[in-house]
Each structure stands twice: as C-alpha cells, then as structure tokens.
Design an enzyme around this catalytic site. Structure first.
Site, PDB file in Angstrom:
ATOM      1  N   SER A 143       0.001 -11.956  -9.527  1.00  0.00           N
ATOM      2  CA  SER A 143      -1.424 -12.289  -9.417  1.00  0.00           C
ATOM      3  C   SER A 143      -1.808 -13.051 -10.681  1.00  0.00           C
ATOM      4  O   SER A 143      -1.129 -12.929 -11.715  1.00  0.00           O
ATOM      5  CB  SER A 143      -2.265 -11.014  -9.332  1.00  0.00           C
ATOM      6  OG  SER A 143      -3.635 -11.290  -9.579  1.00  0.00           O
ATOM      7  N   TYR A 156      -4.472  -2.368 -12.174  1.00  0.00           N
ATOM      8  CA  TYR A 156      -3.982  -3.415 -11.264  1.00  0.00           C
ATOM      9  C   TYR A 156      -3.385  -4.562 -12.089  1.00  0.00           C
ATOM     10  O   TYR A 156      -2.267  -5.017 -11.820  1.00  0.00           O
ATOM     11  CB  TYR A 156      -5.116  -3.916 -10.366  1.00  0.00           C
ATOM     12  CG  TYR A 156      -4.693  -5.028  -9.432  1.00  0.00           C
ATOM     13  CD1 TYR A 156      -3.704  -4.800  -8.476  1.00  0.00           C
ATOM     14  CD2 TYR A 156      -5.259  -6.294  -9.523  1.00  0.00           C
ATOM     15  CE1 TYR A 156      -3.302  -5.829  -7.623  1.00  0.00           C
ATOM     16  CE2 TYR A 156      -4.869  -7.316  -8.674  1.00  0.00           C
ATOM     17  CZ  TYR A 156      -3.879  -7.074  -7.723  1.00  0.00           C
ATOM     18  OH  TYR A 156      -3.470  -8.087  -6.885  1.00  0.00           O
TER      19      TYR A 156
HETATM   20  P1  NAP Z   1      -3.711  -7.307   2.465  1.00  0.00           P
HETATM   21  O1  NAP Z   1      -4.094  -8.210   3.569  1.00  0.00           O
HETATM   22  O2  NAP Z   1      -4.499  -6.052   2.245  1.00  0.00           O
HETATM   23  O3  NAP Z   1      -2.160  -6.953   2.645  1.00  0.00           O
HETATM   24  C1  NAP Z   1      -1.516  -5.898   1.986  1.00  0.00           C
HETATM   25  C2  NAP Z   1      -0.266  -5.575   2.767  1.00  0.00           C
HETATM   26  O4  NAP Z   1       0.411  -4.495   2.103  1.00  0.00           O
HETATM   27  C3  NAP Z   1      -0.549  -5.120   4.178  1.00  0.00           C
HETATM   28  O5  NAP Z   1       0.419  -5.655   5.053  1.00  0.00           O
HETATM   29  C4  NAP Z   1      -0.427  -3.607   4.107  1.00  0.00           C
HETATM   30  O6  NAP Z   1      -0.007  -3.153   5.377  1.00  0.00           O
HETATM   31  C5  NAP Z   1       0.683  -3.485   3.066  1.00  0.00           C
HETATM   32  N1  NAP Z   1       0.671  -2.176   2.426  1.00  0.00           N
HETATM   33  C6  NAP Z   1      -0.351  -1.576   1.749  1.00  0.00           C
HETATM   34  N2  NAP Z   1      -0.002  -0.352   1.371  1.00  0.00           N
HETATM   35  C7  NAP Z   1       1.284  -0.163   1.805  1.00  0.00           C
HETATM   36  C8  NAP Z   1       2.187   0.911   1.735  1.00  0.00           C
HETATM   37  N3  NAP Z   1       1.876   2.072   1.130  1.00  0.00           N
HETATM   38  N4  NAP Z   1       3.421   0.765   2.300  1.00  0.00           N
HETATM   39  C9  NAP Z   1       3.749  -0.379   2.938  1.00  0.00           C
HETATM   40  N5  NAP Z   1       2.932  -1.444   3.020  1.00  0.00           N
HETATM   41  C10 NAP Z   1       1.713  -1.325   2.466  1.00  0.00           C
HETATM   42  O7  NAP Z   1      -3.763  -8.077   1.079  1.00  0.00           O
HETATM   43  P2  NAP Z   1      -3.017  -9.394   0.540  1.00  0.00           P
HETATM   44  O8  NAP Z   1      -4.021 -10.152  -0.211  1.00  0.00           O
HETATM   45  O9  NAP Z   1      -2.288 -10.082   1.638  1.00  0.00           O
HETATM   46  O10 NAP Z   1      -2.018  -8.738  -0.506  1.00  0.00           O
HETATM   47  C11 NAP Z   1      -0.659  -9.088  -0.588  1.00  0.00           C
HETATM   48  C12 NAP Z   1      -0.244  -9.148  -2.052  1.00  0.00           C
HETATM   49  O11 NAP Z   1      -0.948 -10.198  -2.694  1.00  0.00           O
HETATM   50  C13 NAP Z   1      -0.531  -7.881  -2.857  1.00  0.00           C
HETATM   51  O12 NAP Z   1       0.589  -7.580  -3.675  1.00  0.00           O
HETATM   52  C14 NAP Z   1      -1.719  -8.268  -3.730  1.00  0.00           C
HETATM   53  O13 NAP Z   1      -1.748  -7.548  -4.940  1.00  0.00           O
HETATM   54  C15 NAP Z   1      -1.425  -9.743  -3.946  1.00  0.00           C
HETATM   55  N6  NAP Z   1      -2.585 -10.569  -4.358  1.00  0.00           N
HETATM   56  C16 NAP Z   1      -3.660 -10.696  -3.537  1.00  0.00           C
HETATM   57  C17 NAP Z   1      -4.737 -11.478  -3.953  1.00  0.00           C
HETATM   58  C18 NAP Z   1      -5.959 -11.671  -3.097  1.00  0.00           C
HETATM   59  O14 NAP Z   1      -6.983 -12.160  -3.624  1.00  0.00           O
HETATM   60  N7  NAP Z   1      -5.910 -11.347  -1.804  1.00  0.00           N
HETATM   61  C19 NAP Z   1      -4.707 -12.103  -5.205  1.00  0.00           C
HETATM   62  C20 NAP Z   1      -3.597 -11.936  -6.019  1.00  0.00           C
HETATM   63  C21 NAP Z   1      -2.526 -11.165  -5.571  1.00  0.00           C
HETATM   64  P3  NAP Z   1      -0.271  -1.699   6.031  1.00  0.00           P
HETATM   65  O15 NAP Z   1      -1.707  -1.337   5.749  1.00  0.00           O
HETATM   66  O16 NAP Z   1       0.053  -1.934   7.475  1.00  0.00           O
HETATM   67  O17 NAP Z   1       0.711  -0.806   5.372  1.00  0.00           O
END
Ligand code: NAP
Length: 266
Positions: A143, A156
């Site tokens: 991130s 985080y």
């Molecule tokens: P998201 O849509 O909430 O996706 C998170 C994913 O992680 C979902 O598929 C969720 O699926 C899975 N997950 C959560 N807890 C889990 C667990 N205990 N075991 C297995 N899977 C789990 O959010 P996203 O933005 O796509 O996030 C993906 C990555 O990008 C993360 O590492 C986040 O820190 C990073 N990121 C996001 C942003 C942003 O602004 N969105 C910015 C920087 C970095 P289930 O609920 O089905 O398990």
C-alpha cells in the site's frame, strides 16, 4: 480477449472481491490457470464460473480463512505440492482508518496475522518449489501507507511496511535464482476495503480514488516491465527514485563502531 499462451497457474488470495478478483480476471485473460482463495466460497465459485466461461482457463476455488491456522496450512500445502504453480499473488488483507490507540488490540492482532503472518507463511510455502524449478513469481499487495504510515491506522501502515521490506529482501535473495518479486503500492482504490474498514468510499475525495481495474492493469504493466516496486498512482517516478536512491545510499553508513559526533555528551 482470451490469451492463448499457457503461463502456468496463479494462486490469488483475497480473490472474492476488489483487487484480487480483478487480478484473477486479468491473469486468466493473459493465459494463467487460477486457484482462487478467500473465505466466501459462493463469490469465488461465481467468479470462477464466469472466468472459465470467458477464457476457458482452469479455475479452481479453495475456500479458506487465512486467519485460521488449519485453513492456512491447507493453502501452504497446496503451494508446496503443486508444481504447476508459477505465480503467487498475496493480496488478501484488511485495513482500518481508526486511530491507533482507539483501535481494539485483538482486531489489530488479527490484521497482523492476515496481512503479515499469512502472507509470510504462504511465501515460505511457495519459494522452495519456485527455486527448485528455477522459475516463479510473487506479487505482494502492499500500500502507499508502506511509505506513508501517517495516512491511515498505524498498525495497518506497519503491516504494509513489512510487506514492502519483505519484498525488497526476497528480491535481494531470489532474483539470481530466477524468481521475480514485486510489491504493489496502491493508493485509495474503489473496493469494499473501505466499507469493511469502517470508512465508506463515498467519504473519500474522488480525485484520489482509482478503479480496481486501472490499478491492476497498471500493476501488471509494472510487473511485466520488471519493476520490484510499483506505485500506480504516483505520476512523477523521480520522486520514488530519489526516495529509494537516498535509502540505498545511506545503507552502507548505518552501522559503525562509534556513535555519531552529534551524540557526544555536552
Ligand atoms: P476487499 O475488496 O475488501 O478484498 C479483500 C479480500 O481479502 C477479499 O477477497 C476477502 O474475501 C479477502 N479476505 C479478507 N479476510 C480474509 C481472511 N481472513 N482469509 C481469507 N481471505 C480474506 O479489498 P481490496 O481493496 O481488494 O484489498 C486487497 C488488498 O489491497 C489488501 O491487502 C489491501 O490492504 C490492499 N490495498 C487496498 C487499498 C484500497 O484502497 N482498496 C489500498 C492499498 C492497499 P473474503 O471476505 O471472502 O474472505
């Protein structure tokens, strides 16, 4: 358009929504078979069916809670034993905007276990096979808070700083063995991450939010160009180069036998 080249199998964690689901789609279109991991089996199955239908690639679903040691061990076993795997996308993660000291320490611990411990264990499971086969790649979703921890919750930011440092170290040790490693540093991206973390997306300035499709397209372009660190939203790459060059220039001077003169007692 479907890509006919066969690139082996990519295991994508957190593939049930957001960035992970878009990675799954874009990788299938590039010719990867897929193993999709997350807790929500139904969502994974729907995505798998749609991607198989569109691309004719093999797409398998492994429902697992990466905060659960038995589920995590099953995914580790798959990474150790499946020689068709060529790419691990460590994407599953959670975050929050709640200030550090106002956050529940048990929730912070679960965040560390998912963002750091699971990512580390999955990497440890994948690397020996990649090294033995002389090929393989790991994409770690970090991130922008990896380098700007003041922006969101500090735990985080700490977990994502780990992901960046871990990626640098992996690259240092594995590049000569033919293994590619990349850290992706997304800025705010339009996914459920924000709702899950307690700050709905509507509260953010649209000017700082990228679509998951644009984010992943840019990140894969960075990967294909051989970048170790990719920051899709940073327009002036010289800012990153200056930061990284300063860090590397300081590195040989960080351990000496005597304290720096500025610390002499008055
Ligand atoms: P998201 O849509 O909430 O996706 C998170 C994913 O992680 C979902 O598929 C969720 O699926 C899975 N997950 C959560 N807890 C889990 C667990 N205990 N075991 C297995 N899977 C789990 O959010 P996203 O933005 O796509 O996030 C993906 C990555 O990008 C993360 O590492 C986040 O820190 C990073 N990121 C996001 C942003 C942003 O602004 N969105 C910015 C920087 C970095 P289930 O609920 O089905 O398990």
């Amino acid at each position: 358009m479907t890509q006919q080249v066969h690139r082996g199998t990519a295991l994508v964690t957190g593939a049930s929504s957001g960035i992970g689901a878009v990675y799954a789609a874009q990788l299938a279109r590039r010719g990867y078979d897929l193993v999709l991991v997350a807790r929500n089996r139904e969502r994974l199955a729907t995505l798998a069916a749609s991607l198989t239908n569109e691309t004719r690639q093999d797409v398998e679903v492994l429902a697992a809670d990466l905060n659960n040691r038995e589920d995590l061990a099953a995914i580790e076993a798959r990474l150790r034993d499946d020689a068709s795997l060529t790419l691990l996308v460590n994407n599953a993660g959670i975050g929050t905007h709640t200030p550090l000291v106002e956050s529940d320490v048990d929730h912070m611990t679960r965040m560390i276990e998912l963002n750091v411990t699971a990512l580390t264990r999955l990497t440890y499971a994948a690397v020996p096979g990649f090294v033995a086969r002389g090929q393989g790649a790991i994409i770690n979703i970090a991130s922008i808070v990896s380098i700007a921890p003041e922006i969101l919750n500090g735990v985080y930011g700490g977990t994502k700083a780990f992901v960046l440092a871990f990626t640098h170290s992996l690259d240092h040790e594995l590049a000569a063995k033919g293994i590619r490693v990349q850290a992706v540093l997304p800025g705010a991206t339009a996914t459920e991450f924000w709702e899950v973390g307690g700050l709905p997306l509507e509260h953010l300035d649209k000017a700082i939010v990228m679509s998951a499709e644009d984010l992943v397209s840019a990140a894969i372009t960075g990967f294909e160009r051989g970048e170790t660190v990719t920051i899709p939203s940073l327009h002036d790459v010289e800012q990153w180069n200056a930061f990284e060059n300063a860090r590397r220039a300081m590195s040989p001077h960080l351990s000496t036998s005597k304290p720096a003169p500025r610390y002499r007692a008055a």
